[in-house]
Motif scaffolding. Structure first.
Motif, mmCIF file in Angstrom:
data_model
loop_
_atom_site.group_PDB
_atom_site.id
_atom_site.type_symbol
_atom_site.label_atom_id
_atom_site.label_comp_id
_atom_site.label_asym_id
_atom_site.label_seq_id
_atom_site.Cartn_x
_atom_site.Cartn_y
_atom_site.Cartn_z
ATOM 1 N N MET A 140 0.849 -1.193 0.000
ATOM 2 C CA MET A 140 0.000 0.000 0.000
ATOM 3 C C MET A 140 0.887 1.246 0.000
ATOM 4 N N LEU A 141 0.432 2.300 -0.654
ATOM 5 C CA LEU A 141 1.154 3.554 -0.643
ATOM 6 C C LEU A 141 0.942 4.251 0.699
ATOM 7 N N GLY A 178 -0.035 6.678 3.375
ATOM 8 C CA GLY A 178 -1.079 7.686 3.410
ATOM 9 C C GLY A 178 -2.296 7.370 2.572
ATOM 10 N N TRP A 179 -2.259 6.263 1.850
ATOM 11 C CA TRP A 179 -3.387 5.911 0.968
ATOM 12 C C TRP A 179 -4.404 5.064 1.710
ATOM 13 N N ASP A 180 -5.659 5.401 1.561
ATOM 14 C CA ASP A 180 -6.739 4.569 2.079
ATOM 15 C C ASP A 180 -7.969 4.856 1.239
ATOM 16 N N ALA A 181 -8.845 3.858 1.098
ATOM 17 C CA ALA A 181 -10.057 4.030 0.300
ATOM 18 C C ALA A 181 -11.071 2.990 0.731
ATOM 19 N N PRO A 221 -8.121 -2.277 -3.470
ATOM 20 C CA PRO A 221 -7.342 -2.103 -4.703
ATOM 21 C C PRO A 221 -7.352 -3.388 -5.535
ATOM 22 N N THR A 260 -5.527 -5.990 -7.438
ATOM 23 C CA THR A 260 -4.149 -6.482 -7.474
ATOM 24 C C THR A 260 -4.052 -7.632 -8.473
#
Length: 373
Positions: free
Chosen positions: A1-2, A4-7, A11, A13
């Motif tokens: 995961m990048l 600071g990334w969250d959603a 994702p 993959t």
């Protein structure tokens, strides 16, 4: 995961090759260990996310995704059965499942069909070589609801595994592990997908050793699913219970209306008191979804009932179900049941998310045009 990334969306993959940080890491790969990443066929983050959510939905612990519902059925059979074994299959089983049972005989596995409403009496059919009992609740066309508790209790007393096709309930209206099932499978093609555009299945277990048997079989069969398809199912999964309830309300209302029509001999809907196994449905299920069947008056010819089907506008002719659109399909049961008491044509309906009044008007209009004495 990048960082600071969250959603809210998982994702996507996509991967066949999984890269390892060292030769030691590569050599340490063991497909039996769930915490490891080894190769795309054994899963990626998106497929494991979907599997975990489906297992939680059904009250299980371990899930394996398959390329279709039938692939899940095949995976279970070939994972648990070998030459000389015996499997019991309900007589009201999904048509391709019945063909699969016949196909198993070429591998030296005996497949026998039982009355789905025999309950605890299934114990007298269990042989020393019986290894698996299939259950379908309800039957996908004739809608009888078995006494799952009685069947699983008899199976456990004889050391026999049970596998339940839980597609009709979507894992929402029936919790198989609470009723003694060892394995639950679903065609995710139906309600969990919800869009009539994904083919996928799942097998769910609580017992890890049983899960590993199925996982090894899946590996040997080369079964895998697309990461993009996993994302599509994940997108629709949170609304499954809401959609299931909406389908169920309209379907039950239309089933009651059809029951009053002179064109119809019998409505086969588990929530109706005269449906086979209704008491089991009332005891064990929390809903009924959009799928049911009707038997037409035997006075009508096949040509008339076909014309009725083709005269429908909102109902589309096709197999599968679980999406937004209403569907209709005729069935010829002489080749699919050992016994069937009705002479009239059987037609299966799936009630979609269209307005109930519009669907009823569509049915009434085609009946008036094509079903006249």
């Amino acid at each position: 995961m990048l960082a600071g990334w969250d959603a809210l969306a998982a994702p996507v993959t996509r991967a066949a090759t999984v890269v390892h940080p060292s030769t030691a890491s590569l050599r340490a790969v063991d497909w039996r260990k769930p915490a490891q990443w080894s190769y795309g066929i054994h899963g990626t983050p998106v497929s494991r996310t979907l599997g975990a959510r489906l297992a939680a939905l059904e009250g299980g612990d371990h899930a394996l995704l398959q390329p279709s519902g039938l692939a899940a059925i095949v995976n279970i059979s070939l994972g648990l059965l070998q030459q000389g074994d015996d499997v019991l299959i309900p007589d009201n089983v999904y048509g391709p499942s019945r063909e699969h049972g016949d196909w198993l005989r070429k591998f030296g596995i005996s497949a026998r069909y039982y009355d789905p409403l025999m309950g605890a009496d299934i114990a007298r059919l269990i042989q020393p070589n019986t290894r698996l009992i299939w259950i379908e609740a309800p039957g996908s066309v004739t809608m009888e609801v078995p006494d799952v508790r009685a069947i699983t209790s008899a199976a456990r007393a004889h050391g026999v595994h049970t596998a339940l096709d839980n597609t009709w309930s979507a894992g929402v209206a029936f919790k198989p592990f609470d009723h003694g099932c060892d394995i639950s499978m679903q065609a995710l093609t139906k309600y969990p997908s919800g869009g009539s555009d994904v083919l996928m299945g799942v097998t769910i277990t609580r017992d890890y050793d049983l899960h590993l048997k199925l996982k090894r079989a899946r590996m040997m069969l080369g079964f895998n699913v697309s990461a993009d398809d996993c994302a599509l199912v994940l997108r629709n999964l949170p609304s499954t219970a809401l959609r299931y309830a909406a389908h169920g309300r309209s379907a039950l209302a239309i089933a009651h209306w059809l029951k009053m029509r002179s064109e119809i001999e019998k409505v086969l809907h588990p929530a109706l008191p005269d449906c086979g196994g209704h008491a089991h449905w009332k005891r064990d299920f929390s809903g009924s979804g959009g799928l049911f069947s009707v038997v037409f008056n035997a006075a009508f010819t096949q040509a008339q009932t076909d014309a009725f089907i083709e005269g429908l506008t909102l109902f589309k002719i096709g197999f599968s179900w679980g999406g937004a659109h209403s569907l209709v399909a005729p069935y010829e049961l002489s080749a699919e049941r050992n016994t069937w008491p009705h002479r009239g044509a059987l037609v299966r309906f799936f009630i979609g998310l269209e307005e109930e009044n519009d669907l009823r008007a569509d049915l009434e209009h085609s009946m008036a045009r094509h079903l006249t004495a």
